[in-house]
Design a protein around this motif. Sequence first.
Motif, short mmCIF file in Angstrom:
data_model
loop_
_atom_site.label_atom_id
_atom_site.label_comp_id
_atom_site.label_asym_id
_atom_site.label_seq_id
_atom_site.Cartn_x
_atom_site.Cartn_y
_atom_site.Cartn_z
N ALA A 23 27.05 28.94 45.77
CA ALA A 23 25.88 29.67 46.25
C ALA A 23 26.27 30.94 46.97
N ASP A 24 27.49 30.98 47.49
CA ASP A 24 27.98 32.14 48.24
C ASP A 24 28.80 33.11 47.40
N SER A 25 28.94 32.85 46.11
CA SER A 25 29.70 33.77 45.27
C SER A 25 29.03 35.14 45.30
N LYS A 146 30.88 37.33 34.65
CA LYS A 146 31.69 38.48 35.09
C LYS A 146 31.07 39.15 36.31
N GLN A 147 29.73 39.20 36.33
CA GLN A 147 29.02 39.81 37.46
C GLN A 147 29.39 39.12 38.77
N PHE A 148 29.68 37.81 38.69
CA PHE A 148 30.01 37.04 39.89
C PHE A 148 31.49 36.64 39.93
N GLY A 149 32.29 37.35 39.16
CA GLY A 149 33.75 37.18 39.23
C GLY A 149 34.27 35.87 38.68
N ALA A 150 33.52 35.24 37.80
CA ALA A 150 33.99 33.94 37.25
C ALA A 150 34.41 34.12 35.80
#
Length: 150
Positions: A23-25, A146-150
């Motif tokens: 939730a904090d990504s 990708k937007q959230f670095g995963a």
Amino acid sequence: MTTNIFDKAANQSLLERFQKLTADSPALWGKMNAAQMVLHSQKPLDVAEGKLIIKGGLLGFLFGKMAKNSFIKNKGFSKNSPTAPEFKITETPQFDKEKRILTDTIRKFGELGPSVIANRKHPFFGEMTDTEWGTLHYVHLDHHLKQFGA
């Protein structure tokens, strides 16, 4: 690896990447938080399954096929791409619940394959083949991961 949600390896990769999200990504771009993104990401899958009905408009009629070919051939969305109003999430949903729904849906697409598609006509892109639906979903989910670095 193929870029199609129906491919077992690609589907598993999406699921593993979504498991990394919390939730904090933080978002690397855009306005959505992680909870909004997981709910937003469900909407195109709902369209394919016939759970969400969206009327097509003049822009899709005029430019949909060209845009579809661009997204599928280039295999990507640009940062801050326009979003259909029906896909915009303004509230902050419950992250764990929405993440569970999304991952269950992604898993279902991988297990059932193209038979999960009930709606052959995309409201913007027009008529879609199984491969086009599968590629479009993979590309959309990959974009937000990708937007959230995963």
